[in-house]
Design a protein around this motif. Structure first.
Motif, PDB file in Angstrom:
ATOM      1  N   PRO A   1       0.790  -1.231   0.000  1.00 27.59           N
ATOM      2  CA  PRO A   1       0.000   0.000   0.000  1.00 27.59           C
ATOM      3  C   PRO A   1       0.822   1.280   0.000  1.00 27.59           C
ATOM      4  CG  PRO A   1       0.071  -0.919   2.207  1.00 27.59           C
ATOM      5  CD  PRO A   1       0.802  -1.891   1.324  1.00 27.59           C
ATOM      6  N   GLU A   2       2.144   1.169   0.170  1.00 25.68           N
ATOM      7  CA  GLU A   2       3.000   2.352   0.225  1.00 25.68           C
ATOM      8  C   GLU A   2       3.902   2.397  -1.007  1.00 25.68           C
ATOM      9  OE1 GLU A   2       4.877   3.015   4.075  1.00 25.68           O
ATOM     10  OE2 GLU A   2       3.675   1.353   4.872  1.00 25.68           O
ATOM     11  N   PRO A   3       4.530   3.568  -1.274  1.00 21.93           N
ATOM     12  CA  PRO A   3       5.415   3.671  -2.439  1.00 21.93           C
ATOM     13  C   PRO A   3       6.586   2.694  -2.356  1.00 21.93           C
ATOM     14  CG  PRO A   3       4.858   5.852  -1.615  1.00 21.93           C
ATOM     15  CD  PRO A   3       4.341   4.873  -0.603  1.00 21.93           C
TER      16      PRO A   3
ATOM     17  N   LYS B   1       6.212  -8.186 -14.904  1.00 23.76           N
ATOM     18  CA  LYS B   1       4.930  -7.676 -15.402  1.00 23.76           C
ATOM     19  C   LYS B   1       4.161  -6.960 -14.297  1.00 23.76           C
ATOM     20  CE  LYS B   1       4.430 -11.321 -18.910  1.00 23.76           C
ATOM     21  NZ  LYS B   1       3.665 -12.532 -19.323  1.00 23.76           N
ATOM     22  N   ASP B   2       4.194  -7.518 -13.083  1.00 22.09           N
ATOM     23  CA  ASP B   2       3.503  -6.881 -11.962  1.00 22.09           C
ATOM     24  C   ASP B   2       4.138  -5.529 -11.636  1.00 22.09           C
ATOM     25  OD1 ASP B   2       1.859  -9.075 -11.805  1.00 22.09           O
ATOM     26  OD2 ASP B   2       2.971 -10.033 -10.163  1.00 22.09           O
ATOM     27  N   LEU B   3       5.463  -5.447 -11.735  1.00 25.51           N
ATOM     28  CA  LEU B   3       6.141  -4.179 -11.463  1.00 25.51           C
ATOM     29  C   LEU B   3       5.785  -3.126 -12.498  1.00 25.51           C
ATOM     30  CD1 LEU B   3       9.688  -5.493 -10.450  1.00 25.51           C
ATOM     31  CD2 LEU B   3       8.006  -4.417  -8.942  1.00 25.51           C
TER      32      LEU B   3
ATOM     33  N   ARG C   1       0.323   2.308 -12.394  1.00 25.53           N
ATOM     34  CA  ARG C   1      -0.679   2.733 -11.412  1.00 25.53           C
ATOM     35  C   ARG C   1      -0.172   3.850 -10.503  1.00 25.53           C
ATOM     36  NH1 ARG C   1      -3.246  -2.663  -8.575  1.00 25.53           N
ATOM     37  NH2 ARG C   1      -3.865  -3.824 -10.463  1.00 25.53           N
ATOM     38  N   PHE C   2       1.053   3.651  -9.959  1.00 32.86           N
ATOM     39  CA  PHE C   2       1.515   4.527  -8.883  1.00 32.86           C
ATOM     40  C   PHE C   2       2.771   5.334  -9.238  1.00 32.86           C
ATOM     41  CE2 PHE C   2      -0.223   0.582  -6.886  1.00 32.86           C
ATOM     42  CZ  PHE C   2      -1.418   1.129  -6.429  1.00 32.86           C
ATOM     43  N   ASN C   3       3.371   5.040 -10.369  1.00 31.64           N
ATOM     44  CA  ASN C   3       4.567   5.762 -10.811  1.00 31.64           C
ATOM     45  C   ASN C   3       5.652   5.786  -9.725  1.00 31.64           C
ATOM     46  OD1 ASN C   3       6.129   7.209 -12.671  1.00 31.64           O
ATOM     47  ND2 ASN C   3       5.492   9.181 -11.818  1.00 31.64           N
ATOM     48  N   ASP C   4       5.967   4.593  -9.177  1.00 32.11           N
ATOM     49  CA  ASP C   4       6.936   4.571  -8.088  1.00 32.11           C
ATOM     50  C   ASP C   4       8.189   3.737  -8.369  1.00 32.11           C
ATOM     51  OD1 ASP C   4       5.553   2.189  -7.986  1.00 32.11           O
ATOM     52  OD2 ASP C   4       4.991   2.326  -5.870  1.00 32.11           O
TER      53      ASP C   4
ATOM     54  N   THR D   1      13.455 -11.077 -22.548  1.00 32.40           N
ATOM     55  CA  THR D   1      12.076 -10.714 -22.230  1.00 32.40           C
ATOM     56  C   THR D   1      12.003  -9.928 -20.926  1.00 32.40           C
ATOM     57  OG1 THR D   1      11.284 -12.711 -23.350  1.00 32.40           O
ATOM     58  CG2 THR D   1       9.752 -11.612 -21.848  1.00 32.40           C
ATOM     59  N   LEU D   2      12.814 -10.326 -19.941  1.00 31.87           N
ATOM     60  CA  LEU D   2      12.840  -9.617 -18.662  1.00 31.87           C
ATOM     61  C   LEU D   2      13.228  -8.159 -18.866  1.00 31.87           C
ATOM     62  CD1 LEU D   2      12.766  -9.690 -15.527  1.00 31.87           C
ATOM     63  CD2 LEU D   2      15.197 -10.303 -15.609  1.00 31.87           C
ATOM     64  N   ILE D   3      14.250  -7.930 -19.643  1.00 29.92           N
ATOM     65  CA  ILE D   3      14.721  -6.560 -19.870  1.00 29.92           C
ATOM     66  C   ILE D   3      13.689  -5.756 -20.645  1.00 29.92           C
ATOM     67  CG2 ILE D   3      16.505  -5.166 -20.968  1.00 29.92           C
ATOM     68  CD1 ILE D   3      17.306  -6.665 -18.416  1.00 29.92           C
ATOM     69  N   GLN D   4      13.145  -6.349 -21.697  1.00 28.38           N
ATOM     70  CA  GLN D   4      12.155  -5.632 -22.512  1.00 28.38           C
ATOM     71  C   GLN D   4      10.944  -5.243 -21.677  1.00 28.38           C
ATOM     72  OE1 GLN D   4      11.524  -8.502 -25.649  1.00 28.38           O
ATOM     73  NE2 GLN D   4      13.049  -7.545 -27.001  1.00 28.38           N
ATOM     74  N   THR D   5      10.528  -6.132 -20.799  1.00 29.32           N
ATOM     75  CA  THR D   5       9.361  -5.856 -19.960  1.00 29.32           C
ATOM     76  C   THR D   5       9.631  -4.673 -19.043  1.00 29.32           C
ATOM     77  OG1 THR D   5       8.741  -8.195 -20.016  1.00 29.32           O
ATOM     78  CG2 THR D   5       7.759  -6.828 -18.280  1.00 29.32           C
ATOM     79  N   LEU D   6      10.758  -4.684 -18.348  1.00 25.60           N
ATOM     80  CA  LEU D   6      11.072  -3.614 -17.409  1.00 25.60           C
ATOM     81  C   LEU D   6      11.334  -2.291 -18.128  1.00 25.60           C
ATOM     82  CD1 LEU D   6      13.392  -5.584 -14.946  1.00 25.60           C
ATOM     83  CD2 LEU D   6      11.030  -4.861 -14.550  1.00 25.60           C
ATOM     84  N   ARG D   7      12.017  -2.359 -19.256  1.00 26.86           N
ATOM     85  CA  ARG D   7      12.307  -1.125 -19.995  1.00 26.86           C
ATOM     86  C   ARG D   7      11.050  -0.463 -20.526  1.00 26.86           C
ATOM     87  NH1 ARG D   7      17.622  -2.858 -23.605  1.00 26.86           N
ATOM     88  NH2 ARG D   7      19.176  -2.565 -21.937  1.00 26.86           N
ATOM     89  N   SER D   8      10.017  -1.234 -20.764  1.00 29.37           N
ATOM     90  CA  SER D   8       8.772  -0.647 -21.277  1.00 29.37           C
ATOM     91  C   SER D   8       8.179   0.349 -20.295  1.00 29.37           C
ATOM     92  CB  SER D   8       7.750  -1.757 -21.574  1.00 29.37           C
ATOM     93  OG  SER D   8       7.290  -2.366 -20.369  1.00 29.37           O
ATOM     94  N   ALA D   9       8.571   0.239 -19.014  1.00 31.60           N
ATOM     95  CA  ALA D   9       8.084   1.177 -18.003  1.00 31.60           C
ATOM     96  C   ALA D   9       9.213   2.048 -17.460  1.00 31.60           C
ATOM     97  CB  ALA D   9       7.427   0.404 -16.857  1.00 31.60           C
ATOM     98  N   GLY D  10      10.377   2.030 -18.110  1.00 28.69           N
ATOM     99  CA  GLY D  10      11.489   2.863 -17.671  1.00 28.69           C
ATOM    100  C   GLY D  10      12.123   2.396 -16.385  1.00 28.69           C
ATOM    101  N   ILE D  11      12.043   1.103 -16.094  1.00 27.46           N
ATOM    102  CA  ILE D  11      12.623   0.541 -14.868  1.00 27.46           C
ATOM    103  C   ILE D  11      13.998  -0.034 -15.197  1.00 27.46           C
ATOM    104  CG2 ILE D  11      12.347  -1.165 -13.035  1.00 27.46           C
ATOM    105  CD1 ILE D  11       9.325  -1.046 -13.524  1.00 27.46           C
ATOM    106  N   ARG D  12      15.029   0.382 -14.441  1.00 25.43           N
ATOM    107  CA  ARG D  12      16.389  -0.093 -14.663  1.00 25.43           C
ATOM    108  C   ARG D  12      16.659  -1.360 -13.853  1.00 25.43           C
ATOM    109  NH1 ARG D  12      19.981   3.243 -16.977  1.00 25.43           N
ATOM    110  NH2 ARG D  12      20.819   1.229 -17.641  1.00 25.43           N
TER     111      ARG D  12
END
Length: 724
Positions: free
Chosen positions: A68-70, A88-90, A96-99, A124-135
């Protein structure tokens, strides 16, 4: 410059979700969580495990979406096949929360397995995370430790002493062994630790740039196995080395380069040799052993960088002192200091008659007639002497000395220095009282070492870096990453294009000379002939003595078949040599009925040098320079640099490889024109930059003279024609 500020979330996250946390103390998901807590991390920790209500007193969540928290960072400690769903959940959480901005994936089972399934999983792991700008750091790693913030993902190591060393490692096992071995002795204080794993996303070069601006990092240690783009990495290293020292330990030294050995240069150019040249060119201190890696990092972490290369050795034992001086004599980055007259006089008055002062220069043996305060007095004199840049002290703790008092006297002398301090490195030999003295000195930030030869190498590394940094600051760019220009104008490009059109993999020697001439590399006068009469006409123009060489695309090693005639010095000699050469060629290569012959002015023999280059699969163009002749592959007295390069880099390579006496012109040889040789090295780099079809070059030998240098043999290998 690349913005790496976002990497801060890996070291100082405000909150972290640990996916795969466990209440079982035998599992990494439990020890990693415990270590994070024991390091004193102050951020919010959210264990994630669908089967646990709470872990270590912390509420546990079934999914990262339930928190429930950032959440700023996520640590993955689950089986490889489960990481994709977590990713995918991340991504959904980020939408949802941009965190979430950072992920450390410690799970194994990705590209390191070298299977198509595992490699696709990593992609696939990298492509998934990069789609949301997650390093991502990892996968297949031990993650991050930061003793400043207290953040720790390592499941093997918990609380750790804080200090100025930050470590980047491609091997978690090597990194942990460094931490275990050094941490238990109290000799190393860690700042940051990054086990970078497969480097599927965040690269080592990015971490280097981050550490450059990290005020709490004094020195960076790198354990390196290999890189996909080493040229870009070394460009960053050069930039970072201007600010703080980088000590690198590169394994895989026996790995051979990918270039086929069609030239002397190609046969000598192993990947490790090019790595070594790139380290020097970019300002890195390369350690040759694990012990040297550890000890050099400790010295940089606790002591200042010396102002120069002049070192004094202070001891009360002759044997260890001699061993230290022997090692110093082999290091080009160090030299024994010469005491100022006032220092020498003061020492002679202060010490016992049997003490050795200045034999050799910069050496002091106190003998057994030493006591605690005497070390203070002697060191204070040495630190004031402007002729000394660093001091090595060799100590043998004994029952006749108070170890705590001795350490206090040494520390007092060190702290008495006005202005910028000179480094003091102490060898503490083994014995019943060694640990006590060592602990007191280390507590005062005075690093101690086991062996007198090792301390000399460490001092040499520090002195070498001092020179490297001064040069790097003066010349802010060293390693070029520019792509080949592919110029197609001029005779060189036309010659190469013609040879390629004929499906030849090498230029003929006169063609190679033409290329050299266009790029300002001097060659002897020459003419290509096809008859004895034409050879006579050529000699009338250039004069005796001359050399005759067969020229044929079918004959690469002309010396082996008797296709070279040296010292042709008269008309009769010319006729006999020409006829003998033709007979030898026809015997060895019957298809060559009327061989073309190169008539070349014979240059007086002098020191034989070699200049060459290869287009390496990983590094791109790399240049080689050193002692030449027929023993290049045996002696291997050569060095490498990445091309293109600057004149000052070329001069540094010359001085590194050749003995000073040889450059100065020993035993009647002419003094070498270093500027001219450096100009030739830079020019060869331009050949590789301009002509992308050039794969290997051998200019062997090159003859140096006071007024220049000259390539008296040239071989240029081209890339193989594309298969049809």
């Amino acid at each position: 410059m690349q913005d790496v500020s976002a990497l801060d979330a890996f070291f100082r996250p405000k909150s972290v979700a640990v996916v795969g946390a466990s209440s079982d103390p035998r599992k990494p998901g439990n020890t990693a969580l415990r270590n994070m807590i024991s390091m004193g991390y102050k951020g919010r920790i959210f264990p994630v495990n669908p089967r646990e209500p709470s872990i270590l007193g912390l509420p546990c969540y079934k999914n990262v979406l339930d928190i429930p928290e950032p959440v700023e960072q996520c640590v993955m400690l689950v089986a490889a096949e489960l990481t994709l769903q977590v990713a995918k959940d991340l991504v959904e959480r980020k939408h949802r929360f941009n965190d979430v901005v950072a992920v450390v994936c410690m799970s194994a089972g990705f590209g390191e397995l070298n299977t198509s399934e595992a490699e696709q999983r990593e992609k696939t792991l990298i492509q998934t995370l990069r789609s949301a700008g997650i390093r991502l750091v990892g996968p297949n790693c031990l993650g991050i430790m930061d003793t400043v913030s207290g953040f720790n993902t390592n499941f093997d190591i918990g609380a750790y002493p804080s200090g100025g060393i930050s470590v980047l490692t491609q091997s978690g096992a090597f990194g942990n062994s460094f931490l275990f071995g050094s941490g238990t002795t109290g000799l190393v204080g860690l700042n940051k630790f990054v086990s970078i794993g497969n480097m599927a996303d965040v690269q080592m070069a990015e971490m280097l740039l981050f550490l450059k601006t990290d005020d709490t990092t004094r020195v960076i240690g790198i354990y390196l196995e290999g890189l996909d783009d080493p040229r870009a990495f070394f460009e960053v290293c050069h930039d970072v080395a201007c600010a703080k020292p980088i000590v690198i330990f590169k394994s895989g030294r026996s790995e051979m380069g990918s270039t086929a050995a069609l030239s002397h240069t190609g046969s000598v150019a192993g990947t490790d040799a090019i790595y070594d040249g790139a380290c020097r060119q970019s300002g890195l201190v390369r350690a040759r052993s694990v012990a040297e890696f550890y000890d050099t990092l400790r010295a940089f972490a606790k002591q200042p960088v010396p102002a120069g290369s002049r070192v004094c050795v202070l001891t009360h034992m002759g044997g260890p002192g001699t061993i230290c001086i022997d090692e110093i004599s082999t290091l080009p980055s160090l030299r024994m200091a010469e005491f100022a007259p006032e220092t020498h006089d003061a020492l002679k008055k202060m010490l016992s008659p049997g003490a050795n002062v200045g034999h050799p220069g910069g050496y002091i043996d106190l003998t057994a007639a030493h006591y605690e305060h005497l070390h203070n007095e002697v060191l204070a004199l040495l630190f004031k002497d402007q002729n000394i840049d660093a001091v090595i002290q060799i100590l043998a703790p004994s029952a006749f000395l108070n170890q705590k008092l001795l350490a206090e006297e040494i520390e007092a002398a060190y702290e008495s220095q006005a202005g910028a301090k000179k480094p003091l490195l102490n060898v503490v030999t083994f014995g019943d009282f060694a640990n006590e003295l060592r602990q007191h000195l280390e507590a005062s930030s005075l690093p101690t070492f086991d062996y007198p030869d090792m301390v000399a190498r460490v001092a040499g590394n520090m002195s070498s870096y001092a020179a490297i940094r001064a040069d790097a600051v003066a010349r802010p760019r060293c390693v070029a990453t520019t792509a080949p220009s592919g110029r197609t104008e001029g005779p060189a490009a036309q010659i190469i294009a013609s040879a390629a059109g004929q499906k030849r993999i090498s230029l003929l020697e006169p063609e190679a000379y033409e290329v050299c001439t266009q790029y300002g590399i001097r060659v002897p006068p020459f003419r290509l002939v096809s008859s004895l009469e034409a050879a006579r006409d050529a000699v009338k123009e250039m004069g005796y003595p001359v050399v005759l060489k067969v020229v044929s695309a079918e004959i690469l090693h002309k010396t082996d078949i008797g296709g070279v005639m040296l010292g042709v010095n008269s008309d009769s000699d010319l006729e006999q040599s020409y006829s003998r050469l033709v007979v030898n060629v026809r015997r060895a290569a019957p298809s060559v009925h009327a061989p073309a012959v190169l008539v070349q002015k014979m240059i007086p023999l002098t020191t034989e040098l070699v200049l060459g280059g290869v287009r390496d699969r990983l590094f791109g163009p790399a240049l080689m320079f050193g002692l030449g002749g027929i023993y290049v592959e045996v002696l291997k007295r050569v060095g490498f640099r990445l091309a293109p390069m600057e004149v000052e880099d070329a001069k540094a390579l010359i001085v590194e490889v050749l003995p000073p006496a040889l450059i100065a012109g020993t035993r009647g040889r002419q003094k070498m024109n270093v500027d001219a040789i450096a100009s030739a090295i830079v020019s060869l780099g331009r050949v590789f930059e301009d002509q992308p079809q050039v794969e290997q070059v051998d200019l062997n030998p090159i003859f140096p003279f006071e007024d220049g240098c000259m390539a008296v043999d040239a071989r240029i290998i081209l890339s193989k024609p594309a298969a049809t």
